[in-house]
Motif scaffolding. Structure first.
Motif, PDB file in Angstrom:
ATOM      1  N   ALA A 147       0.837  -1.207   0.000  1.00  0.00           N
ATOM      2  CA  ALA A 147       0.000   0.000   0.000  1.00  0.00           C
ATOM      3  C   ALA A 147       0.867   1.250   0.000  1.00  0.00           C
ATOM      4  CB  ALA A 147      -0.921  -0.013   1.215  1.00  0.00           C
ATOM      5  N   GLN A 148       1.912   1.245   0.813  1.00  0.00           N
ATOM      6  CA  GLN A 148       2.764   2.428   0.897  1.00  0.00           C
ATOM      7  C   GLN A 148       3.496   2.695  -0.405  1.00  0.00           C
ATOM      8  OE1 GLN A 148       4.687   3.730   4.711  1.00  0.00           O
ATOM      9  NE2 GLN A 148       6.491   2.922   3.707  1.00  0.00           N
ATOM     10  N   VAL A 149       3.970   1.638  -1.059  1.00  0.00           N
ATOM     11  CA  VAL A 149       4.685   1.810  -2.324  1.00  0.00           C
ATOM     12  C   VAL A 149       3.735   2.293  -3.421  1.00  0.00           C
ATOM     13  CG1 VAL A 149       5.926   0.602  -4.157  1.00  0.00           C
ATOM     14  CG2 VAL A 149       6.494   0.152  -1.766  1.00  0.00           C
ATOM     15  N   VAL A 150       2.553   1.663  -3.528  1.00  0.00           N
ATOM     16  CA  VAL A 150       1.601   2.013  -4.591  1.00  0.00           C
ATOM     17  C   VAL A 150       1.008   3.399  -4.360  1.00  0.00           C
ATOM     18  CG1 VAL A 150      -0.611   1.431  -5.655  1.00  0.00           C
ATOM     19  CG2 VAL A 150       1.043  -0.380  -5.127  1.00  0.00           C
ATOM     20  N   LEU A 151       0.469   3.614  -3.186  1.00  0.00           N
ATOM     21  CA  LEU A 151      -0.238   4.869  -2.919  1.00  0.00           C
ATOM     22  C   LEU A 151       0.714   6.043  -2.774  1.00  0.00           C
ATOM     23  CD1 LEU A 151      -2.880   3.509  -0.379  1.00  0.00           C
ATOM     24  CD2 LEU A 151      -3.122   3.823  -2.849  1.00  0.00           C
ATOM     25  N   GLY A 152       1.947   5.754  -2.370  1.00  0.00           N
ATOM     26  CA  GLY A 152       2.952   6.810  -2.273  1.00  0.00           C
ATOM     27  C   GLY A 152       3.643   7.092  -3.581  1.00  0.00           C
ATOM     28  N   ARG A 153       3.194   6.403  -4.641  1.00  0.00           N
ATOM     29  CA  ARG A 153       3.762   6.588  -5.990  1.00  0.00           C
ATOM     30  C   ARG A 153       5.281   6.440  -5.964  1.00  0.00           C
ATOM     31  NH1 ARG A 153      -0.788   9.772  -5.645  1.00  0.00           N
ATOM     32  NH2 ARG A 153      -2.221   9.650  -7.431  1.00  0.00           N
ATOM     33  N   GLN A 154       5.741   5.444  -5.203  1.00  0.00           N
ATOM     34  CA  GLN A 154       7.146   5.062  -5.058  1.00  0.00           C
ATOM     35  C   GLN A 154       7.996   6.158  -4.413  1.00  0.00           C
ATOM     36  OE1 GLN A 154       8.794   3.377  -8.632  1.00  0.00           O
ATOM     37  NE2 GLN A 154       7.422   1.625  -8.577  1.00  0.00           N
ATOM     38  N   ASN A 155       7.346   7.132  -3.787  1.00  0.00           N
ATOM     39  CA  ASN A 155       8.079   8.128  -2.996  1.00  0.00           C
ATOM     40  C   ASN A 155       8.327   7.619  -1.579  1.00  0.00           C
ATOM     41  OD1 ASN A 155       8.167  10.153  -5.037  1.00  0.00           O
ATOM     42  ND2 ASN A 155       6.039  10.687  -4.590  1.00  0.00           N
TER      43      ASN A 155
ATOM     44  N   TYR B 204      -5.135   2.736   5.406  1.00  0.00           N
ATOM     45  CA  TYR B 204      -4.848   3.499   4.189  1.00  0.00           C
ATOM     46  C   TYR B 204      -6.109   3.941   3.437  1.00  0.00           C
ATOM     47  CZ  TYR B 204       0.139   2.636   4.573  1.00  0.00           C
ATOM     48  OH  TYR B 204       1.443   2.642   4.998  1.00  0.00           O
ATOM     49  N   TYR B 205      -7.243   3.958   4.114  1.00  0.00           N
ATOM     50  CA  TYR B 205      -8.478   4.299   3.413  1.00  0.00           C
ATOM     51  C   TYR B 205      -8.402   5.701   2.809  1.00  0.00           C
ATOM     52  CZ  TYR B 205     -13.304   5.323   2.304  1.00  0.00           C
ATOM     53  OH  TYR B 205     -14.441   5.689   1.633  1.00  0.00           O
ATOM     54  N   ASP B 206      -7.956   6.678   3.582  1.00  0.00           N
ATOM     55  CA  ASP B 206      -7.883   8.057   3.074  1.00  0.00           C
ATOM     56  C   ASP B 206      -6.931   8.145   1.887  1.00  0.00           C
ATOM     57  OD1 ASP B 206      -9.670   8.932   4.981  1.00  0.00           O
ATOM     58  OD2 ASP B 206      -8.108   9.533   6.391  1.00  0.00           O
ATOM     59  N   ALA B 207      -5.800   7.449   1.982  1.00  0.00           N
ATOM     60  CA  ALA B 207      -4.840   7.452   0.872  1.00  0.00           C
ATOM     61  C   ALA B 207      -5.416   6.743  -0.349  1.00  0.00           C
ATOM     62  CB  ALA B 207      -3.540   6.783   1.303  1.00  0.00           C
ATOM     63  N   LEU B 208      -6.139   5.641  -0.128  1.00  0.00           N
ATOM     64  CA  LEU B 208      -6.800   4.942  -1.230  1.00  0.00           C
ATOM     65  C   LEU B 208      -7.794   5.846  -1.932  1.00  0.00           C
ATOM     66  CD1 LEU B 208      -7.476   1.444   0.374  1.00  0.00           C
ATOM     67  CD2 LEU B 208      -6.387   1.790  -1.843  1.00  0.00           C
ATOM     68  N   TYR B 209      -8.578   6.554  -1.141  1.00  0.00           N
ATOM     69  CA  TYR B 209      -9.610   7.442  -1.711  1.00  0.00           C
ATOM     70  C   TYR B 209      -8.956   8.573  -2.487  1.00  0.00           C
ATOM     71  CZ  TYR B 209     -14.207   9.593  -2.048  1.00  0.00           C
ATOM     72  OH  TYR B 209     -15.393  10.100  -2.519  1.00  0.00           O
TER      73      TYR B 209
END
Length: 283
Positions: free
Chosen positions: A38-46, A117-122
């Motif tokens: 989740a962190q890698v995908v939602l953080g756009r690899q940042n 990660y709901y907020d990040a997913l949204y």
């Protein structure tokens, strides 16, 4: 006072304790692994790259084995459990107990990561949870083949990765051969999973475990991704169930043909329960 509380909460049923141990071990494994994805995908690899995911799953495996190993043997993998039932190392009546525990832990872990990660997913998907496309997020929870992969190629990848998983586990715990040092088995199994991810993860995401893949897939179907999670990738969903089972059995066959049958037996020693816990620990 604490002794009374402990006595009241102690579960005397060995079967229930094994189920709870598998559930907790699987929960730990999956929370580490899925949260890293989740962190890698939602953080756009940042906030990490592919190696982070492999490391997190390896750490999760190590801690999950330590959590459950002394009680259930820490299978943490329905393919491993089925293999041990076929080999006669585990009674068939315990198969549903182990699998229910594994599925419960995995499903709950997916729900936990979804909540974290709901907020990040949204924000990432603008509220449109999809399986494919530029803002797809279903792969955070379950595996899907790369767009270039055929179904036979995907099946073979998962099969071979699981062969290496169980073959590696048997080598680590082989009493008749150059086994790992006592107490190092969990760490080495985590490193084994890390190596599989680093070398064979690109094509399919290295599920190598029905208990890792199916419960989160069911969760995503319920949580908003819909039935696409079962139709994507040429109806890929059944491959992470069947290929690991066949791969696990093949790994045992290869180890017996090339190594085990040719080595003399060793004298049994130590606690039988402890030996079982060491022998069958895995993802």
């Amino acid at each position: 006072m604490m002794e009374k509380i402990q006595k009241a909460l102690t579960i005397r049923s060995v079967t229930i304790r094994e189920m709870l141990a598998e559930a907790l071990g699987m929960y730990i494994l999956m929370v580490f692994g899925l949260s890293a994805v989740a962190q890698v995908v939602l953080g756009r690899q940042n906030f990490g790259q592919y190696l982070n995911i492999n490391l997190a799953f390896g750490i999760g495996v190590t801690l999950g084995i330590h959590a459950a190993g002394g009680i259930s043997g820490a299978h943490l993998n329905a393919a491993i459990t089925i293999t041990h039932c076929i080999l006669g190392n585990l009674p068939w009546m315990k198969l549903p107990v182990y699998v229910i525990g594994q599925f419960l832990g995995s499903f709950t872990a997916a729900a936990t990561v979804f909540g974290i990660y709901y907020d990040a997913l949204y924000d990432y998907s603008k509220g449109n949870f999809t399986v494919t496309g530029p803002t797809a997020t279903a792969s955070i929870f379950s595996t899907y083949p790369a767009p270039y992969m055929s179904l036979p190629g995907s099946f073979f990848t998962e099969f071979l990765a699981t062969v290496m998983l169980h073959l590696g586990i048997l080598i680590i715990h082989d009493e008749k051969n150059n086994r790992a040092l006592r107490g190092m088995e969990a760490l080495l199994t985590g490193i084994l999973v890390l190596g599989i991810g680093m070398g064979m993860g690109m094509n399919t995401g290295y599920a190598i475990n029905p208990s890792r893949d199916l419960p989160p897939r069911i969760f995503t179907a319920i949580a908003g991704w819909g039935t696409d999670v079962f139709t994507a990738g040429h109806h890929w969903w059944w491959v992470p169930i069947t290929a690991p089972i066949l791969g696990s059995l093949t790994g045992v066959f290869i180890h017996k043909i090339f190594i085990d049958f040719h080595n003399p037996p060793v004298m049994a020693c130590g606690n039988e329960k402890g030996q079982t816990a060491v022998e069958v620990s895995t993802l």
